[in-house]
Scaffold this motif. Structure first.
Motif, PDB file in Angstrom:
ATOM      1  N   UNK A  41      32.179  11.401 -22.643  1.00 46.22           N
ATOM      2  CA  UNK A  41      31.231  10.390 -22.196  1.00 46.22           C
ATOM      3  C   UNK A  41      31.358   9.092 -22.985  1.00 46.22           C
ATOM      4  N   UNK A  42      32.360   8.999 -23.851  1.00 43.47           N
ATOM      5  CA  UNK A  42      32.533   7.800 -24.659  1.00 43.47           C
ATOM      6  C   UNK A  42      33.329   6.741 -23.903  1.00 43.47           C
ATOM      7  N   UNK A  43      32.924   5.500 -24.049  1.00 40.94           N
ATOM      8  CA  UNK A  43      33.645   4.393 -23.424  1.00 40.94           C
ATOM      9  C   UNK A  43      34.890   4.066 -24.250  1.00 40.94           C
ATOM     10  N   UNK A  44      35.759   3.254 -23.692  1.00 41.66           N
ATOM     11  CA  UNK A  44      36.954   2.811 -24.404  1.00 41.66           C
ATOM     12  C   UNK A  44      36.572   2.109 -25.712  1.00 41.66           C
ATOM     13  N   UNK A  45      35.558   1.283 -25.652  1.00 38.48           N
ATOM     14  CA  UNK A  45      35.117   0.573 -26.862  1.00 38.48           C
ATOM     15  C   UNK A  45      34.576   1.542 -27.912  1.00 38.48           C
ATOM     16  N   UNK A  46      33.833   2.539 -27.483  1.00 35.90           N
ATOM     17  CA  UNK A  46      33.311   3.533 -28.429  1.00 35.90           C
ATOM     18  C   UNK A  46      34.436   4.354 -29.059  1.00 35.90           C
ATOM     19  N   UNK A  47      35.436   4.687 -28.257  1.00 33.29           N
ATOM     20  CA  UNK A  47      36.583   5.408 -28.792  1.00 33.29           C
ATOM     21  C   UNK A  47      37.360   4.538 -29.780  1.00 33.29           C
ATOM     22  N   UNK A  48      37.513   3.262 -29.444  1.00 35.94           N
ATOM     23  CA  UNK A  48      38.184   2.341 -30.367  1.00 35.94           C
ATOM     24  C   UNK A  48      37.401   2.241 -31.674  1.00 35.94           C
ATOM     25  N   UNK A  49      36.081   2.223 -31.584  1.00 37.68           N
ATOM     26  CA  UNK A  49      35.260   2.191 -32.793  1.00 37.68           C
ATOM     27  C   UNK A  49      35.495   3.444 -33.634  1.00 37.68           C
ATOM     28  N   UNK A  50      35.574   4.602 -33.003  1.00 36.33           N
ATOM     29  CA  UNK A  50      35.802   5.851 -33.742  1.00 36.33           C
ATOM     30  C   UNK A  50      37.158   5.829 -34.438  1.00 36.33           C
ATOM     31  N   UNK A  51      38.178   5.315 -33.767  1.00 36.20           N
ATOM     32  CA  UNK A  51      39.497   5.206 -34.384  1.00 36.20           C
ATOM     33  C   UNK A  51      39.444   4.210 -35.539  1.00 36.20           C
ATOM     34  N   UNK A  52      38.750   3.082 -35.343  1.00 34.83           N
ATOM     35  CA  UNK A  52      38.604   2.109 -36.430  1.00 34.83           C
ATOM     36  C   UNK A  52      37.886   2.740 -37.618  1.00 34.83           C
ATOM     37  N   UNK A  53      36.833   3.506 -37.374  1.00 37.98           N
ATOM     38  CA  UNK A  53      36.089   4.127 -38.469  1.00 37.98           C
ATOM     39  C   UNK A  53      36.991   5.060 -39.274  1.00 37.98           C
TER      40      UNK A  53
END
Length: 179
Positions: free
Chosen positions: A120-132
């Motif tokens: 249910x994660x958006x592309x932006x949320x996934x990018x944030x997780x990778x950045x974190x």
């Protein structure tokens, strides 16, 4: 860092920095913005040597470039995320530079994603997780933390980086299809 010290280092009059940056906070924001631009440049150089359609290689290049920048410029890296810079939203140059850095990562993440979003994660949320994950790794390696993965070995920062890359790739690809 003071405005006077900055003027002395730059070899200009004591009033010159205040003319360009208003105050110490403005000077720090300008330094951080340039650091973001330099980090993007380093990551773009890494991307230039990778096939534009090779999503995993592009994500690896972006992640490793981030960690490489942090290790090469620890003081600048720390300033980029430091609470020393207050009212960040009042510095459009800093917002643009940090946004460009995140967009570079987001573009790399988008190449990995299957046709539909993962969970249910958006592309932006996934990018944030990778950045974190990437930022955590960079911070830990800059601070010189030795993270034992096993009782017998202490991985190098390159080995730790590869672990994070593999983790992010697996997470972005989603569950494996049944055989």
């Amino acid at each position: 860092m003071s405005m006077r010290a900055a003027a002395r280092l730059a070899g200009v009059s004591q009033g010159a920095p205040a003319h360009h940056f208003k105050d110490r906070n403005g000077l720090l924001a300008a330094i951080a913005a340039q650091a973001f631009r330099d980090m993007v440049s380093l990551r773009m150089t890494r991307l230039d040597s990778v096939d534009a359609n090779d999503g995993p290689a592009r994500l690896r290049a972006v992640i490793l470039g981030y960690v490489e920048f942090a290790q090469a410029h620890p003081a600048r890296f720390h300033l980029m995320f430091s609470p020393q810079i207050v009212r960040r939203d009042q510095y459009p140059d800093l917002l643009q530079a940090s946004g460009a850095s995140f967009q570079l990562l987001r573009n790399a993440v988008a190449l990995i994603l299957p046709g539909a979003r993962v969970g249910t994660l958006s592309e932006e949320e996934l990018a944030f997780a990778v950045w974190a994950a990437t930022h955590g790794l960079a911070t830990l390696t800059v601070q010189g933390r030795k993270l034992p993965i096993s009782a017998t070995q202490r991985p190098t920062s390159s080995q730790l980086s590869e672990i994070v890359v593999q983790f992010c790739l697996a997470a972005l690809r989603g569950p494996a299809a049944p055989d």
